[in-house]
Structures are given as C-alpha cells and as structure tokens.
Design a protein around this motif. Structure first.
Motif, PDB file in Angstrom:
ATOM      1  N   ILE A  52       0.842  -1.204   0.000  1.00 22.02           N
ATOM      2  CA  ILE A  52       0.000   0.000   0.000  1.00 22.02           C
ATOM      3  C   ILE A  52       0.874   1.249   0.000  1.00 22.02           C
ATOM      4  CG2 ILE A  52      -1.669   1.348   1.327  1.00 22.02           C
ATOM      5  CD1 ILE A  52      -2.806  -1.376   2.312  1.00 22.02           C
ATOM      6  N   LYS A  53       1.891   1.249   0.881  1.00 25.49           N
ATOM      7  CA  LYS A  53       2.783   2.412   0.974  1.00 25.49           C
ATOM      8  C   LYS A  53       3.473   2.664  -0.364  1.00 25.49           C
ATOM      9  CE  LYS A  53       6.778   1.995   2.921  1.00 25.49           C
ATOM     10  NZ  LYS A  53       7.831   1.772   3.901  1.00 25.49           N
ATOM     11  N   HIS A  54       3.971   1.624  -0.986  1.00 28.44           N
ATOM     12  CA  HIS A  54       4.686   1.794  -2.252  1.00 28.44           C
ATOM     13  C   HIS A  54       3.740   2.178  -3.386  1.00 28.44           C
ATOM     14  CE1 HIS A  54       8.745   1.015  -1.057  1.00 28.44           C
ATOM     15  NE2 HIS A  54       8.268   0.120  -0.222  1.00 28.44           N
ATOM     16  N   SER A  55       2.502   1.741  -3.305  1.00 19.08           N
ATOM     17  CA  SER A  55       1.508   2.182  -4.275  1.00 19.08           C
ATOM     18  C   SER A  55       1.304   3.692  -4.140  1.00 19.08           C
ATOM     19  CB  SER A  55       0.187   1.447  -4.053  1.00 19.08           C
ATOM     20  OG  SER A  55      -0.819   1.987  -4.875  1.00 19.08           O
ATOM     21  N   ARG A  56       1.203   4.163  -2.896  1.00 19.90           N
ATOM     22  CA  ARG A  56       1.037   5.611  -2.654  1.00 19.90           C
ATOM     23  C   ARG A  56       2.287   6.377  -3.091  1.00 19.90           C
ATOM     24  NH1 ARG A  56      -2.990   3.218  -1.969  1.00 19.90           N
ATOM     25  NH2 ARG A  56      -4.646   3.634  -0.488  1.00 19.90           N
ATOM     26  N   MET A  57       3.453   5.780  -2.855  1.00 21.94           N
ATOM     27  CA  MET A  57       4.693   6.424  -3.299  1.00 21.94           C
ATOM     28  C   MET A  57       4.732   6.507  -4.822  1.00 21.94           C
ATOM     29  SD  MET A  57       7.360   4.695  -0.598  1.00 21.94           S
ATOM     30  CE  MET A  57       8.812   5.180  -1.497  1.00 21.94           C
ATOM     31  N   GLY A  58       4.297   5.447  -5.493  1.00 14.48           N
ATOM     32  CA  GLY A  58       4.243   5.455  -6.957  1.00 14.48           C
ATOM     33  C   GLY A  58       3.301   6.530  -7.459  1.00 14.48           C
ATOM     34  N   ASP A  59       2.153   6.664  -6.800  1.00 12.64           N
ATOM     35  CA  ASP A  59       1.211   7.727  -7.166  1.00 12.64           C
ATOM     36  C   ASP A  59       1.864   9.097  -7.008  1.00 12.64           C
ATOM     37  OD1 ASP A  59      -0.715   5.750  -7.568  1.00 12.64           O
ATOM     38  OD2 ASP A  59      -1.759   6.142  -5.668  1.00 12.64           O
ATOM     39  N   ALA A  60       2.585   9.266  -5.899  1.00 13.27           N
ATOM     40  CA  ALA A  60       3.253  10.540  -5.633  1.00 13.27           C
ATOM     41  C   ALA A  60       4.310  10.833  -6.688  1.00 13.27           C
ATOM     42  CB  ALA A  60       3.883  10.535  -4.240  1.00 13.27           C
ATOM     43  N   VAL A  61       5.090   9.821  -7.050  1.00 11.53           N
ATOM     44  CA  VAL A  61       6.130  10.003  -8.072  1.00 11.53           C
ATOM     45  C   VAL A  61       5.489  10.415  -9.395  1.00 11.53           C
ATOM     46  CG1 VAL A  61       7.854   8.798  -9.477  1.00 11.53           C
ATOM     47  CG2 VAL A  61       7.843   8.511  -6.998  1.00 11.53           C
ATOM     48  N   ASN A  62       4.379   9.774  -9.768  1.00 16.67           N
ATOM     49  CA  ASN A  62       3.689  10.142 -11.006  1.00 16.67           C
ATOM     50  C   ASN A  62       3.205  11.587 -10.963  1.00 16.67           C
ATOM     51  OD1 ASN A  62       4.085   7.599 -12.118  1.00 16.67           O
ATOM     52  ND2 ASN A  62       2.103   6.829 -11.392  1.00 16.67           N
ATOM     53  N   CYS A  63       2.654  11.992  -9.840  1.00 18.16           N
ATOM     54  CA  CYS A  63       2.197  13.376  -9.694  1.00 18.16           C
ATOM     55  C   CYS A  63       3.368  14.352  -9.749  1.00 18.16           C
ATOM     56  CB  CYS A  63       1.449  13.555  -8.374  1.00 18.16           C
ATOM     57  SG  CYS A  63      -0.165  12.772  -8.332  1.00 18.16           S
ATOM     58  N   MET A  64       4.483  13.960  -9.142  1.00 20.92           N
ATOM     59  CA  MET A  64       5.659  14.824  -9.157  1.00 20.92           C
ATOM     60  C   MET A  64       6.222  14.961 -10.569  1.00 20.92           C
ATOM     61  SD  MET A  64       7.148  13.471  -5.534  1.00 20.92           S
ATOM     62  CE  MET A  64       8.752  14.198  -5.620  1.00 20.92           C
ATOM     63  N   GLU A  65       6.168  13.898 -11.347  1.00 16.29           N
ATOM     64  CA  GLU A  65       6.618  13.973 -12.743  1.00 16.29           C
ATOM     65  C   GLU A  65       5.718  14.911 -13.542  1.00 16.29           C
ATOM     66  OE1 GLU A  65       9.378  12.855 -14.231  1.00 16.29           O
ATOM     67  OE2 GLU A  65      10.029  12.157 -12.274  1.00 16.29           O
TER      68      GLU A  65
END
Length: 140
Positions: A52-65
C-alpha cells in the motif's frame, strides 16, 4: 501591440502556473498518504502495508513527474523572464527496493526520510510558484 502581446504571455504563464500548482498540490497529498502508510509500516506493518505504501509512493512520483512537466511549461511561458527553477523531486528507487526486500526499521526510516524530503521540496515549489503567480498578477 507589444504591450498586449506581453500581457497575453503573462496570462499564458499564469495558466501554466495554475496547472503546476494543481499538480504540486496533488503530489503533496499523495506524499502525505505515503507518509501516513510509512508510519503504519514503522509501527509493525508487513508485506500488505509495504504494498500500500509503495503504491502511494508510486502515485506521488507520477504526480511529481506531472508537476515537473507543468513547471517546465510554466518556465517556458515566462519566456523573457529569467527564472531559475531547479526542483529535484524524486524518491530513490533503491530505497523502494531496499524497503521491500530488506524490510526492517532502518530501511523503513530511510524511506520515511525520503518521503519527508520530497514533501518539503514540493511545499517549497508551491510557495515559489505562488509568489511568482502573485507577481505576474500585479503586472496584468
């Protein structure tokens, strides 16, 4: 005519800046979610919490890109204005890897630290873009 063109460029820059702010705020929300799941992980999560945490981190990375692209558009729209925008927004892939495969307190702490650093960078970027937008609005 040149004055009207300049105002048009400023309006375009304001639009690009607004898009960048939206992306940055979304990234901030995603990082906050990852941070909260990271705390749960530190308190004794497990594989499911890691996922779950890494899914949220992936979402954050996509938003940051997306935010990075929007900031580049904003800078481009500013055109003649010399605006240095050096924003380093990334979460180390090594730490993500380490957290999954060497799960433990140290790896979890390092991931939390990186999330906090990314969140701080996003907050700084939001403040920077907001101040530029305020200046541009005074010109128009």
């Amino acid at each position: 005519m040149a004055e009207e063109q300049r105002k048009q460029e400023i309006r375009e820059a304001l639009g690009a800046g607004a898009r960048a702010l939206t992306s940055l705020r979304e990234a901030k929300e995603k990082l906050e979610s990852a941070r909260k799941w990271g705390i749960v992980d530190l308190l004794g999560g497990g594989v499911v919490i890691d996922m779950i945490k890494h899914s949220r981190m992936g979402d954050a990375v996509n938003c940051m890109e997306t935010a990075k692209r929007d900031l580049q558009r904003f800078q481009k729209e500013l055109g003649d204005v010399d605006v240095p925008m050096e924003l380093r927004m990334e979460i180390s892939t090594f730490l993500s890897f380490a957290d999954f495969f060497f799960d433990g307190l140290v790896a979890d702490y390092l991931v939390q630290k990186r999330i906090a650093e990314a969140r701080e960078q996003v907050e700084e970027a939001i403040g920077y873009v907001e101040s530029l937008m305020a200046e541009l609005k005074q010109i128009v």
